[in-house]
Design an enzyme around this catalytic site. Structure first.
Site, mmCIF file in Angstrom:
data_model
loop_
_atom_site.group_PDB
_atom_site.id
_atom_site.type_symbol
_atom_site.label_atom_id
_atom_site.label_comp_id
_atom_site.label_asym_id
_atom_site.label_seq_id
_atom_site.Cartn_x
_atom_site.Cartn_y
_atom_site.Cartn_z
ATOM 1 N N THR A 150 45.310 5.210 50.091
ATOM 2 C CA THR A 150 44.932 3.810 49.888
ATOM 3 C C THR A 150 44.889 3.170 48.522
ATOM 4 O O THR A 150 44.122 3.678 47.777
ATOM 5 C CB THR A 150 43.613 3.508 50.652
ATOM 6 N N ARG A 178 45.257 2.598 65.672
ATOM 7 C CA ARG A 178 44.142 3.796 64.861
ATOM 8 C C ARG A 178 43.727 2.609 63.546
ATOM 9 O O ARG A 178 44.647 2.143 62.916
ATOM 10 C CB ARG A 178 44.681 4.851 64.419
ATOM 11 N N GLY A 180 41.553 2.837 60.123
ATOM 12 C CA GLY A 180 40.769 4.142 59.381
ATOM 13 C C GLY A 180 39.538 3.016 58.557
ATOM 14 O O GLY A 180 39.000 1.795 58.996
ATOM 15 N N ASP A 181 39.184 3.580 57.149
ATOM 16 C CA ASP A 181 38.033 2.776 56.732
ATOM 17 C C ASP A 181 38.363 1.674 55.891
ATOM 18 O O ASP A 181 37.537 0.898 55.617
ATOM 19 C CB ASP A 181 37.407 3.778 55.592
ATOM 20 N N THR A 201 39.348 6.088 49.292
ATOM 21 C CA THR A 201 40.438 6.661 49.722
ATOM 22 C C THR A 201 40.200 7.963 50.221
ATOM 23 O O THR A 201 39.446 8.687 49.933
ATOM 24 C CB THR A 201 41.599 6.587 48.883
ATOM 25 N N GLY A 202 40.977 8.493 51.342
ATOM 26 C CA GLY A 202 40.968 9.911 51.919
ATOM 27 C C GLY A 202 41.006 9.540 53.371
ATOM 28 O O GLY A 202 41.617 8.803 53.912
ATOM 29 N N GLY A 204 39.940 8.456 56.518
ATOM 30 C CA GLY A 204 39.156 7.213 56.963
ATOM 31 C C GLY A 204 37.972 7.654 58.070
ATOM 32 O O GLY A 204 36.675 7.247 58.070
HETATM 33 C C1 SD4 Z 1 42.845 5.682 56.223
HETATM 34 N N1 SD4 Z 1 41.486 5.845 54.152
HETATM 35 O O1 SD4 Z 1 43.332 4.867 56.800
HETATM 36 C C2 SD4 Z 1 42.842 5.623 54.849
HETATM 37 C C3 SD4 Z 1 43.793 6.370 54.338
HETATM 38 C C4 SD4 Z 1 43.768 6.930 53.050
HETATM 39 O O2 SD4 Z 1 44.146 8.212 51.222
HETATM 40 O O3 SD4 Z 1 43.160 6.288 51.893
HETATM 41 N N2 SD4 Z 1 44.245 8.124 52.359
HETATM 42 O O4 SD4 Z 1 41.934 6.557 56.676
#
Ligand code: SD4
Length: 291
Positions: A150, A178, A180-181, A201-202, A204
């Site tokens: 992200t 779906r 995410g965060d 980021t990561g 979610g």
């Molecule tokens: C999510 N956090 O949709 C986002 C994806 C992301 O590194 O940041 N990935 O969960």
């Protein structure tokens, strides 16, 4: 003082332009939105905007958010299909009194009513990744979730105002619908001009378990430096996930306080982030796994 910090090397070009704008006295709000929009427009980034990777159904569903740290106003969209710049829609939603978080068809209808441009966001390149993944997983069934990042960008302007914006296509091969965060205030982003801002980021599903961005800002409000707040939140969330949930996904964060001091932390091997400020020339940094 002015400053800007962003997740991932992919933000470099957008951050570079917005750093000049902030140095020239432009508002943090427009600077972060423009910087995120630049990432959205670049077709070769697989996880944001145009060129983002699709859901398991083959549609590109985009999430984005914006928060103004002066008023605490926020706007966010989720599962937005075929609108050119989700972050600009999120920014426009932050000016509404109600209906600030819109998803799916409702978000798309609102964007079209407001005159936002339609654009096919699925590129041939993203489609090739999708077909390849479908072939690879034919026997096992579809399995998400790699190839995701992200963009999250925090800006501080010369007037002391702060803003944050995020944008993502979420997890590759995610289920339709779906979230995410990244469009969820407090998890993927939070900003308070009297304290500072954070963005994540990561994975979610795991970042949301810690209300990660709000928690970092709260710790900065309690007197921690941005680096202490970032380190402690990532370490403690990873520990909690491991002991209570048995696994922890990727967790990476950046943050900045109202003085322009910044921090970043990750539980992955290396996480790149971009910073520029009145005292810090534009630089791509790498944070290493904390332990
Ligand atoms: C999510 N956090 O949709 C986002 C994806 C992301 O590194 O940041 N990935 O969960």
């Amino acid at each position: 003082m002015w400053g800007i910090i962003a997740t991932w090397r992919m933000a470099l070009e957008g951050v570079s332009e917005s750093a000049s704008a902030l140095a020239a006295g432009k508002a943090a709000s427009t600077s972060v939105v423009d910087a995120v929009a630049a990432v959205e427009d670049f077709p070769l980034y697989k996880s944001v905007g145009f060129g983002g990777l699709p859901t398991e159904n083959g549609d590109v569903e985009l999430d984005a958010a914006f928060m103004d740290g002066d008023t605490l106003a926020f706007g966010a969209v989720g599962n937005l299909v075929d609108i050119a710049n989700p972050v600009r829609v999120a920014h426009a939603l932050s000016r509404q009194r109600y209906n600030c978080l819109l998803v799916g068809q409702g978000a798309r209808e609102w964007a079209l009513e407001q005159g936002f441009r339609e654009k096919t966001m699925l590129t041939e390149r993203a489609m090739q990744h999708y077909r390849k993944r479908c072939r690879e997983t034919l026997d096992k069934g579809l399995s998400p979730y790699d190839g995701h990042d992200t963009v999250g960008i925090i800006g501080l302007d010369r007037h002391g105002s702060m803003s944050v914006a995020t944008s993502t296509s979420g997890l590759f091969m995610k289920k339709r619908g779906r979230l995410g965060d990244s469009p969820i205030m407090g998890s993927g982003f939070y900003c308070d001009s009297e304290v500072g801002a954070a963005t994540a980021t990561g994975v979610g599903e795991d970042l949301m378990k810690g209300c990660t961005s709000y928690e970092i800002v709260r710790r900065m409000a309690d007197g921690m430096s941005p680096q202490q707040a970032a380190d402690s939140v990532v370490c403690e969330l990873e520990d909690r996930l491991m002991s209570r949930f048995g696994r922890a996904g990727d967790l990476s964060v950046v943050c900045m306080n109202r003085r322009g001091e910044f921090g970043a932390a990750t539980n992955i091997k290396t996480f790149s982030f971009v910073v520029a400020s009145e005292t810090q020339p534009l630089t791509v940094f790498r944070a290493d796994r904390l332990r």
